[in-house]
Enzyme design. Structure first.
Site, short mmCIF file in Angstrom:
data_model
loop_
_atom_site.label_atom_id
_atom_site.label_comp_id
_atom_site.label_asym_id
_atom_site.label_seq_id
_atom_site.Cartn_x
_atom_site.Cartn_y
_atom_site.Cartn_z
N ASP A 18 0.82 -1.21 0.00
CA ASP A 18 0.00 0.00 0.00
C ASP A 18 0.86 1.27 0.00
O ASP A 18 1.96 1.27 0.55
CB ASP A 18 -0.91 -0.03 1.24
CG ASP A 18 -2.05 0.95 1.12
OD1 ASP A 18 -2.31 1.46 0.01
OD2 ASP A 18 -2.70 1.23 2.15
N ASN A 66 -10.71 -2.63 -6.41
CA ASN A 66 -9.91 -1.65 -7.15
C ASN A 66 -10.51 -1.24 -8.50
O ASN A 66 -10.08 -0.25 -9.10
CB ASN A 66 -8.48 -2.16 -7.36
CG ASN A 66 -7.63 -2.10 -6.10
OD1 ASN A 66 -6.70 -2.88 -5.93
ND2 ASN A 66 -7.93 -1.17 -5.20
N ARG A 186 1.65 -4.99 6.02
CA ARG A 186 0.99 -3.96 5.23
C ARG A 186 1.80 -2.68 5.35
O ARG A 186 2.10 -2.24 6.46
CB ARG A 186 -0.45 -3.70 5.70
CG ARG A 186 -1.13 -2.64 4.83
CD ARG A 186 -2.57 -2.40 5.16
NE ARG A 186 -3.16 -1.50 4.18
CZ ARG A 186 -4.38 -1.60 3.70
NH1 ARG A 186 -5.17 -2.56 4.12
NH2 ARG A 186 -4.84 -0.74 2.82
C1 FPP Z 1 -2.05 0.19 -3.26
O1 FPP Z 1 -1.56 1.50 -3.24
C2 FPP Z 1 -1.50 -0.50 -4.38
C3 FPP Z 1 -2.23 -1.06 -5.41
C4 FPP Z 1 -3.68 -1.00 -5.48
C5 FPP Z 1 -1.55 -1.70 -6.53
C6 FPP Z 1 -0.40 -2.56 -6.18
C7 FPP Z 1 0.44 -2.71 -7.37
C8 FPP Z 1 1.80 -2.65 -7.39
C9 FPP Z 1 2.65 -2.54 -6.19
C10 FPP Z 1 2.57 -2.69 -8.62
C11 FPP Z 1 2.28 -3.70 -9.62
C12 FPP Z 1 2.29 -5.09 -9.16
C13 FPP Z 1 2.75 -6.11 -9.90
C14 FPP Z 1 2.57 -7.50 -9.46
C15 FPP Z 1 3.48 -5.88 -11.15
P1 FPP Z 1 -2.59 2.70 -3.41
O2 FPP Z 1 -2.69 3.02 -4.84
O3 FPP Z 1 -3.89 2.34 -2.77
O4 FPP Z 1 -1.86 3.83 -2.64
P2 FPP Z 1 -2.54 4.99 -1.79
O5 FPP Z 1 -3.24 4.32 -0.64
O6 FPP Z 1 -1.38 5.81 -1.35
O7 FPP Z 1 -3.48 5.73 -2.70
#
Ligand code: FPP
Length: 240
Positions: A18, A66, A186
């Site tokens: 996250d 998502n 996390r």
């Molecule tokens: C959460 O951060 C992250 C995600 C929803 C996507 C996770 C994806 C990756 C780490 C990269 C790609 C993965 C692979 C397997 C290639 P957020 O966007 O919710 O962050 P925020 O809470 O700061 O908005």
């Protein structure tokens, strides 16, 4: 007899990666830049697994919730998953990583599912580290899909209702070949499980770290594993 404290290492670690969006925002960049930076962090953590005794690493890449994000972010993430598979496939195979995907593939584009199937097949003889990537995954959705398959088996006479219990139900989960996670990490300071591995983490230790995922290093991973052994030393250690 002298008592020796037996400290179990974490064999299966699950990670909610996250904080990508906030990482990008802090730099005045689009959220997708944060996801790209996040994708680059996976290799470092994964490569440290054999040294740290982690046999199974399970990462949350895209949840069933998502899809509510903007169309631009969703499309960007899907294309990032494609690029990650294309870019990393050779390396993963060479480094003994067996890759699996969990989640509902039905909503994913065929071109992505093909790449996922292919990577699973390509790495199916590997056994050094088992990397499981959750895409379009939700714990509740997984249990609901498992219940549906289970109901079909009952209807077809392959399973009796009285045979449904804590041992048989997990055989229908996406994770049926994996042990339960010992530790769930996390990043980004949020202390929620967000529908990740609901059944499987019933007895896992949780570790919430403040660092945003794109800044998470293998040293921080090692630190989390050290905290885990301290916790098991206090609560789970046995004198042998
Ligand atoms: C959460 O951060 C992250 C995600 C929803 C996507 C996770 C994806 C990756 C780490 C990269 C790609 C993965 C692979 C397997 C290639 P957020 O966007 O919710 O962050 P925020 O809470 O700061 O908005």
């Amino acid at each position: 007899m002298t008592g020796v404290l037996k400290v179990e290492k974490a064999k299966h670690v699950a990670i909610i990666m996250d904080g990508n969006g906030r990482w990008a925002q802090q730099r005045g960049r689009p959220r997708l830049i944060g996801h790209h930076a996040g994708a680059r962090r996976i290799r470092d953590v994964l490569e440290s697994c054999p040294r740290l005794g982690v046999k199974y690493l399970t990462i949350f890449a895209f949840s069933t919730e998502n899809w509510k994000r903007t169309q631009e972010e969703v499309a960007g993430l899907m294309s990032l998953f494609r690029r990650y598979i294309l870019r990393e496939a050779k390396n993963l195979k060479k480094n003994g990583v067996r890759v699996r995907f969990i989640g509902d593939r039905l909503r994913l584009e065929n071109s992505l599912v093909e790449l996922m199937d292919n990577l699973e097949m390509m790495t199916s003889d590997n056994d050094l580290v088992h990397l499981t990537i959750a895409i379009n995954y939700g714990g509740r959705d997984e249990v609901a899909r498992a219940a549906q398959r289970l109901a079909y088996d009952v209807k077809a006479g392959r399973l009796a209702p009285k045979e449904i219990n804590e041992e048989t139900l997990p055989k229908y989960l996406d994770t049926h070949v994996l042990p339960d996670p010992d530790l769930l990490i996390r990043t980004s300071g949020e202390a929620r499980i967000s529908n990740f591995l609901l059944w499987q983490t019933a007895y896992s230790e949780y570790d919430f770290v403040d660092t945003l995922w794109p800044d998470f290093t293998s040293n921080m991973f090692e630190e989390a594993l050290r905290r885990y052994t301290e916790r098991t030393r206090r609560f789970g250690g046995v004198l042998i």
